[in-house]
Design a protein around this motif. Structure first.
Motif, PDB file in Angstrom:
ATOM      1  N   PHE A  58      -5.345  -5.844   2.420  1.00 60.36           N
ATOM      2  CA  PHE A  58      -4.482  -6.956   2.038  1.00 60.36           C
ATOM      3  C   PHE A  58      -4.724  -8.146   2.951  1.00 60.36           C
ATOM      4  CE2 PHE A  58      -0.496  -9.326   2.541  1.00 60.36           C
ATOM      5  CZ  PHE A  58      -0.371  -9.803   1.254  1.00 60.36           C
ATOM      6  N   ASP A  59      -5.023  -9.292   2.358  1.00 56.46           N
ATOM      7  CA  ASP A  59      -5.267 -10.535   3.085  1.00 56.46           C
ATOM      8  C   ASP A  59      -4.391 -11.621   2.457  1.00 56.46           C
ATOM      9  OD1 ASP A  59      -6.172 -12.909   4.177  1.00 56.46           O
ATOM     10  OD2 ASP A  59      -8.290 -12.531   3.751  1.00 56.46           O
ATOM     11  N   PRO A  60      -3.354 -12.076   3.169  1.00 57.75           N
ATOM     12  CA  PRO A  60      -2.432 -13.055   2.577  1.00 57.75           C
ATOM     13  C   PRO A  60      -3.063 -14.408   2.241  1.00 57.75           C
ATOM     14  CG  PRO A  60      -1.930 -12.706   4.894  1.00 57.75           C
ATOM     15  CD  PRO A  60      -2.973 -11.706   4.522  1.00 57.75           C
ATOM     16  N   THR A  61      -4.279 -14.668   2.706  1.00 57.45           N
ATOM     17  CA  THR A  61      -4.925 -15.927   2.342  1.00 57.45           C
ATOM     18  C   THR A  61      -5.537 -15.870   0.936  1.00 57.45           C
ATOM     19  OG1 THR A  61      -7.024 -15.314   3.375  1.00 57.45           O
ATOM     20  CG2 THR A  61      -5.441 -16.528   4.740  1.00 57.45           C
ATOM     21  N   ILE A  62      -5.793 -14.661   0.430  1.00 62.86           N
ATOM     22  CA  ILE A  62      -6.356 -14.542  -0.918  1.00 62.86           C
ATOM     23  C   ILE A  62      -5.528 -13.645  -1.840  1.00 62.86           C
ATOM     24  CG2 ILE A  62      -8.714 -15.046  -0.179  1.00 62.86           C
ATOM     25  CD1 ILE A  62      -9.311 -12.033  -0.432  1.00 62.86           C
ATOM     26  N   HIS A  63      -4.467 -13.039  -1.295  1.00 61.17           N
ATOM     27  CA  HIS A  63      -3.592 -12.171  -2.093  1.00 61.17           C
ATOM     28  C   HIS A  63      -2.145 -12.627  -1.964  1.00 61.17           C
ATOM     29  CE1 HIS A  63      -6.728  -9.078  -0.682  1.00 61.17           C
ATOM     30  NE2 HIS A  63      -7.059  -9.440  -1.912  1.00 61.17           N
ATOM     31  N   GLU A  64      -1.405 -12.514  -3.056  1.00 63.31           N
ATOM     32  CA  GLU A  64       0.042 -12.723  -3.030  1.00 63.31           C
ATOM     33  C   GLU A  64       0.686 -11.385  -3.364  1.00 63.31           C
ATOM     34  OE1 GLU A  64       3.569 -14.951  -5.522  1.00 63.31           O
ATOM     35  OE2 GLU A  64       1.554 -15.797  -5.593  1.00 63.31           O
ATOM     36  N   ALA A  65       1.401 -10.814  -2.401  1.00 61.00           N
ATOM     37  CA  ALA A  65       2.051  -9.522  -2.622  1.00 61.00           C
ATOM     38  C   ALA A  65       3.311  -9.735  -3.442  1.00 61.00           C
ATOM     39  CB  ALA A  65       2.391  -8.866  -1.292  1.00 61.00           C
ATOM     40  N   ILE A  66       3.411  -9.039  -4.566  1.00 62.94           N
ATOM     41  CA  ILE A  66       4.628  -9.127  -5.370  1.00 62.94           C
ATOM     42  C   ILE A  66       5.462  -7.863  -5.216  1.00 62.94           C
ATOM     43  CG2 ILE A  66       3.668 -10.778  -6.995  1.00 62.94           C
ATOM     44  CD1 ILE A  66       3.322  -8.519  -8.973  1.00 62.94           C
ATOM     45  N   GLY A  67       4.950  -6.928  -4.414  1.00 62.58           N
ATOM     46  CA  GLY A  67       5.684  -5.706  -4.120  1.00 62.58           C
ATOM     47  C   GLY A  67       4.858  -4.819  -3.211  1.00 62.58           C
ATOM     48  N   SER A  68       5.526  -3.814  -2.637  1.00 67.24           N
ATOM     49  CA  SER A  68       4.813  -2.870  -1.777  1.00 67.24           C
ATOM     50  C   SER A  68       5.397  -1.478  -1.955  1.00 67.24           C
ATOM     51  CB  SER A  68       4.889  -3.299  -0.310  1.00 67.24           C
ATOM     52  OG  SER A  68       6.215  -3.233   0.144  1.00 67.24           O
ATOM     53  N   LEU A  69       4.544  -0.502  -1.711  1.00 64.67           N
ATOM     54  CA  LEU A  69       4.939   0.903  -1.800  1.00 64.67           C
ATOM     55  C   LEU A  69       4.415   1.633  -0.578  1.00 64.67           C
ATOM     56  CD1 LEU A  69       3.903   1.564  -5.505  1.00 64.67           C
ATOM     57  CD2 LEU A  69       6.225   1.359  -4.636  1.00 64.67           C
ATOM     58  N   PRO A  70       5.217   2.542   0.010  1.00 62.07           N
ATOM     59  CA  PRO A  70       4.703   3.333   1.129  1.00 62.07           C
ATOM     60  C   PRO A  70       3.684   4.351   0.616  1.00 62.07           C
ATOM     61  CG  PRO A  70       6.936   4.003   0.581  1.00 62.07           C
ATOM     62  CD  PRO A  70       6.618   2.818  -0.268  1.00 62.07           C
ATOM     63  N   SER A  71       2.658   4.594   1.412  1.00 67.34           N
ATOM     64  CA  SER A  71       1.628   5.556   1.039  1.00 67.34           C
ATOM     65  C   SER A  71       1.074   6.235   2.282  1.00 67.34           C
ATOM     66  CB  SER A  71       0.500   4.855   0.286  1.00 67.34           C
ATOM     67  OG  SER A  71      -0.553   5.747   0.037  1.00 67.34           O
ATOM     68  N   ALA A  72       0.984   7.550   2.233  1.00 64.76           N
ATOM     69  CA  ALA A  72       0.399   8.301   3.347  1.00 64.76           C
ATOM     70  C   ALA A  72      -1.120   8.225   3.313  1.00 64.76           C
ATOM     71  CB  ALA A  72       0.859   9.753   3.276  1.00 64.76           C
TER      72      ALA A  72
END
Length: 110
Positions: A58-72
């Motif tokens: 994930f790179d906030p300069t080229i991605h816009e996060a619209i949600g997140s999920l925890p993952s092992a």
């Protein structure tokens, strides 16, 4: 015109599979051909490029996060799903990709 490419992609995805030789299959093939022609012209003439993001860090300069999920399964924030494609015009970002981000499980619990 990037929005028009998105509309073509949605139309192609919504069309589904058709039996070869039917009018529906011919129509779907025509829409796909027009999408490829427009995308190819924008790519060769103007330098427009889609940048794939699924599985990338994930790179906030080229991605816009619209949600997140925890993952092992991940050690760092990673793009798990792409909702809107990101595009570059030559080397400049003209639209960031809208994505879902998998977060390390230990970071999500803090």
């Amino acid at each position: 015109l990037v929005q028009v490419l998105d509309d073509f992609d949605r139309a192609i995805a919504a069309g589904g599979a058709h039996e070869a030789g039917t009018p529906a299959a011919a129509f779907a093939d025509g829409v796909t051909m027009i999408r490829k022609q427009l995308g190819g012209m924008l790519e060769t003439k103007y330098g427009l490029a889609y940048y794939p993001v699924k599985g990338a860090h994930f790179d906030p300069t080229i991605h816009e996060a619209i949600g997140s999920l925890p993952s092992a399964d991940v050690k760092e924030p990673t793009v798990s799903e792409e909702f809107t494609k990101g595009y570059k015009l030559k080397d400049r970002i003209i639209r960031v990709a809208k994505v879902m981000v998998s977060m390390p499980a230990e970071a999500a619990n803090q």
